[in-house]
Design an enzyme around this catalytic site. Structure first.
Site, PDB file in Angstrom:
ATOM      1  N   ARG A 293       0.781  -1.230   0.000  1.00  0.00           N
ATOM      2  CA  ARG A 293       0.000   0.000   0.000  1.00  0.00           C
ATOM      3  C   ARG A 293       0.818   1.287   0.000  1.00  0.00           C
ATOM      4  NH1 ARG A 293      -5.105   0.505   3.495  1.00  0.00           N
ATOM      5  NH2 ARG A 293      -3.646   0.600   5.239  1.00  0.00           N
ATOM      6  N   ASP A 294       2.105   1.249   0.151  1.00  0.00           N
ATOM      7  CA  ASP A 294       2.867   2.497   0.080  1.00  0.00           C
ATOM      8  C   ASP A 294       4.197   2.271  -0.632  1.00  0.00           C
ATOM      9  OD1 ASP A 294       3.367   5.203   0.361  1.00  0.00           O
ATOM     10  OD2 ASP A 294       4.104   5.035   2.418  1.00  0.00           O
TER      11      ASP A 294
END
Ligand SMILES: *[C@@H]1O[C@H](CO)[C@@H](O)[C@H](O)[C@H]1NC(C)=O
Ligand SMILES: *[C@@H]1O[C@H](CO)[C@@H](O)[C@H](O)[C@H]1NC(C)=O
Ligand SMILES: *[C@@H]1O[C@H](CO)[C@@H](O)[C@H](O)[C@H]1NC(C)=O
Ligand SMILES: *[C@@H]1O[C@H](CO)[C@@H](O)[C@H](O)[C@H]1NC(C)=O
Ligand SMILES: *[C@@H]1O[C@H](CO)[C@@H](O)[C@H](O)[C@H]1NC(C)=O
Ligand SMILES: *[C@@H]1O[C@H](CO)[C@@H](O)[C@H](O)[C@H]1NC(C)=O
Ligand SMILES: *[C@@H]1O[C@H](CO)[C@@H](O)[C@H](O)[C@H]1NC(C)=O
Ligand SMILES: *[C@@H]1O[C@H](CO)[C@@H](O)[C@H](O)[C@H]1NC(C)=O
Ligand SMILES: *[C@@H]1O[C@H](CO)[C@@H](O)[C@H](O)[C@H]1NC(C)=O
Ligand SMILES: *[C@@H]1O[C@H](CO)[C@@H](O)[C@H](O)[C@H]1NC(C)=O
Length: 483
Positions: A293-294
Site C-alpha cells: 500500500r505504500d
C-alpha cells in the site's frame, strides 16, 4: 517476512529522491531587471507617453488576475500596444507585484523609447508604437549566464539539452500546457530546474520556433550552472537551484554519501527485477498475502550488493485466505504512487501495488520523478507525458540521458511493461507473476496498454506506438492468478 528482515546493512535508496540541496548560485550574473530599449522616439506631443502610462495602469490591474494579457490604446497616430507575461511559477499575487515593478522599471530604464521590453525575475513587459501582437520576434535575444561552470561537466550538457527539447515540445504542442513547461531532473547530487514559456499570442509553430531559437542561443552555455534566455516572444531558464520557489526539501540525514553509485542501465534493470520479485513474494509466495500500500522509491532499500529490499510496512495489510481486495475509509500512500481506485474510492488490491510498481519502473528507466514532474499545471504527471510520447511513437526521447549504456529494445520493452502496470482500470493491469514473466523474458508478447491513470487530456490514444512495425496483440497474456 524473512525476505525483508534479512537486510541489516541497508543503504537508503539512491535512485532519484536523495540529497536535495538548494544552492543559490547566480554568481557573476547581473541581477534583473534586464532591458532592451529600442529607437528613441521624437514625439511632438506628450500624448504617446501618456498613453504608455495609462496602458501600464490597465495591464497592471490585469496582472493579479491573469498571467498573460495584451492591450492597446487606439488613438492614432499615437497608439501604443503592450503585453506582459508572468512566468509559470509566479502566483497571481507575484504576477501583480512583478508587473507593477516592471512598469516602473521600464519607464526609468527606457525613457522616451517607442519600443521597449524589460525582463524581471518572474515576468516580462513590453510595449511598442507598432502592433506586434501575434508576431514572433527573436531578434535581440539576450543570454544571461551564470559564470560558474558545473564541476562534472561531461553529461550535464546532454541533460540540459534533452530536458529543454522535451519541454519545448510540450509548451508548443500540448494544448493543455498553456504554452509553458517546467521540470525538475535529478543530476548527480543536485537538481536541474528548467522552464520554457512563450507569450500566448503566438501560434504553436511560432512558439516552437521561438524556443528552438532560444535553445540554440543558449547551447554554448550548457556548461554553466544556470542560464536565462531573454526574448521578446519567449523565455527559457535553467538553474541548479529551485527558482520555481517551492519549499526546499530538507537534506537527507542518511549515512549513504561516498557509496552513491552511478546507476548504469544493467544495474537499473536488476533493481527493477529485484523489486518485482520482492513484490511477487509478498503477493503470492509468502504464507500470508501482503499488500504493501505504500510502494515508492524511498521504501526500496539497496543492500551493499545493490539488491533491492522492500521496506516500511507501516501501511501494509495482511490478507488471509483468498481475499485480495478491501475497502478503507482512510486513504494512505504517497502522492504520485497511489493507484486511482485507492486515491478516489479507498479500494485497494494487489493491483494497486502493481500500479505503484509501474510508476517506480517508469521513473527508474526514464530518470524522472512522477511526483515532482510538473510540465505544466494541466499535465502534471510523468504518466501523461509518457503516454503522449508513446502515442506519438517517440518513446526513445524518454531514455534517461544519464544511462548512456541502455539498449533501445530493452528500454521499449520495460516502458511497455510499465505502461501495462499503470493502466487506469485495475482490472487491465497484470498481476505480479505476469509482470515478472514479462521482465524476465523478451519473447512473451505484450498486449497494447490502455490509457494510464491521471492522464486526462487531449492525447490521442493508439494514434501510433513505439512498436509500429512489431505485431502486437497476437497473443494476450492471461494473468496467472495467485493460489
Ligand atoms: C556535489 O558533489 C560535488 C563533488 O562531486 C561537490 O563538489 C559538491 O559540493 C556537491 N554538491 C552538493 C550540493 O552537495
Ligand atoms: C523623427 O522626426 C522626423 C521629422 O520630424 C522624421 O523625419 C523621422 O522619421 C522621425 N523619426 C522617427 C524614428 O520616428
Ligand atoms: C483586464 O482589465 C480590463 C480593465 O482594466 C478588464 O476589462 C478585463 O476584463 C481584464 N482582463 C482580464 C483577463 O482580467
Ligand atoms: C535590442 O533589440 C534590437 C531589435 O531586436 C536588437 O537589434 C538589439 O541588438 C537589441 N539590443 C541589445 C542591447 O540587446
Ligand atoms: C566554463 O567552461 C567553458 C567550456 O568548457 C570554458 O570555455 C570556460 O572558460 C569555463 N569557465 C570557467 C569560469 O571555468
Ligand atoms: C540537443 O538535442 C537535439 C535533439 O535531441 C539534437 O538534435 C542536438 O544535436 C543536441 N545538441 C547538443 C549540443 O547536444
Ligand atoms: C554496471 O555497473 C556495475 C557495478 O558498478 C558493473 O559491474 C557493470 O560492469 C556495469 N555495466 C556496464 C555495462 O557498464
Ligand atoms: C557513459 O558515461 C561514462 C561516464 O561519463 C563514460 O565513461 C562512458 O564512456 C560512456 N559510455 C558511452 C557508451 O557513451
Ligand atoms: C522498425 O523498423 C525500422 C526499419 O524498418 C527499424 O530500424 C526499427 O528498429 C524498427 N523498430 C523496432 C522497435 O523494432
Ligand atoms: C501476428 O499476426 C500477424 C498478422 O495477424 C502475423 O503476420 C504475424 O506473423 C504474427 N506474429 C506472430 C509473432 O505470431
Amino acid at each position: 517476512m524473512s525476505f525483508l528482515q534479512s537486510t541489516l546493512k541497508v543503504y537508503r535508496i539512491i535512485l532519484f529522491h536523495s540529497f536535495l540541496v538548494v544552492l543559490h548560485d547566480l554568481a557573476g550574473a547581473a541581477d534583473p531587471p534586464y532591458k532592451n530599449c529600442s529607437s528613441t522616439a521624437n514625439f511632438t506631443e506628450n500624448s504617446f507617453q501618456d498613453h504608455v502610462i495609462s496602458l501600464f495602469a490597465s495591464l497592471t490591474s490585469n496582472a493579479s488576475v491573469s498571467n498573460f494579457h495584451q492591450a492597446s490604446t487606439e488613438d492614432n497616430p499615437d497608439s501604443v500596444y503592450g503585453l506582459y507575461l508572468c512566468y509559470q511559477y509566479a502566483s497571481k499575487d507575484d504576477c501583480g507585484k512583478c508587473i507593477a515593478t516592471a512598469a516602473l522599471d521600464i519607464q526609468k530604464l527606457c525613457p522616451n523609447s517607442n519600443e521597449a521590453v524589460v525582463w524581471e525575475d518572474k515576468c516580462q513587459l513590453r510595449y511598442s508604437n507598432q502592433n506586434f501582437f501575434g508576431f514572433l520576434d527573436v531578434t535581440g535575444n539576450i543570454v544571461q549566464e551564470n559564470t560558474q561552470n558545473v564541476s562534472k561537466a561531461e553529461q550535464f550538457p546532454l541533460l540540459v539539452n534533452s530536458t529543454l527539447h522535451n519541454l519545448r515540445n510540450v509548451a508548443a504542442f500540448d494544448p493543455s500546457a498553456g504554452m509553458n513547461a517546467a521540470q525538475k531532473v535529478e543530476f548527480a547530487n543536485e537538481t536541474l530546474h528548467a522552464l520554457v514559456q512563450c507569450t500566448r499570442d503566438l501560434s504553436p509553430d511560432d512558439c516552437n520556433l521561438c524556443l528552438e531559437t532560444a535553445i540554440t542561443n543558449i547551447s554554448p552555455w550548457y556548461f554553466s550552472r544556470g542560464a536565462r534566455l531573454l526574448s521578446r516572444s519567449c523565455y527559457l531558464r535553467y538553474e541548479l537551484y529551485d527558482f520555481f520557489g517551492d519549499a526546499p526539501r530538507p537534506p537527507s540525514s542518511t549515512p549513504n554519501p561516498k557509496k552513491r553509485a552511478q546507476l548504469n542501465w544493467s544495474r537499473r534493470l536488476d533493481i527493477i527485477k529485484g523489486i518485482a520479485k520482492g513484490m511477487l513474494y509478498l503477493h503470492q509466495d509468502s504464507r500470508l498475502r501482503i499488500i504493501h500500500r505504500d510502494m515508492k522509491p524511498s521504501n526500496v532499500l539497496l543492500d551493499k550488493d545493490m539488491n533491492p529490499k522492500i521496506s516500511d510496512f507501516g501501511m501494509a495489510r495482511i490478507f488471509g485466505g483468498s481475499d485480495s481486495a478491501a475497502n478503507t475509509a482512510k486513504i494512505v500512500g504517497t502522492y504520485g504512487y497511489i493507484a486511482p481506485e485507492f486515491a478516489m474510492e479507498g479500494l485497494y488490491s494487489i493491483k494497486s501495488d502493481v500500479f505503484s510498481f509501474g510508476v517506480i519502473l517508469l521513473e527508474i528507466i526514464t530518470g524522472r520523478t512522477n511526483a515532482k514532474f510538473h510540465l505544466s499545471k494541466h499535465a502534471p504527471s510523468l504518466l501523461a507525458y509518457i503516454w503522449q510520447l508513446w502515442n506519438q511513437g517517440k518513446c526513445l526521447e524518454l531514455i534517461d540521458p544519464l544511462s548512456n549504456d541502455s539498449h533501445d529494445d530493452e528500454f521499449l520493452r520495460y516502458m511497455h511493461v510499465g505502461l501495462l502496470c499503470v493502466q487506469e482500470d485495475a482490472y487491465d493491469r497484470p498481476a505480479m507473476p505476469s509482470v515478472v514473466k514479462m521482465l524476465m523474458s523478451d519473447t512473451v508478447t505484450l498486449c497494447q496498454p490502455e490509457r494510464p491513470a491521471f492522464s486526462v487530456g487531449r492525447i490521442a490514444d493508439h494514434h501510433q506506438t513505439c512498436y509500429n512495425n512489431l505485431s502486437l496483440n497476437n497473443l494476450t497474456m492471461s494473468d496467472i492468478l495467485p493460489r
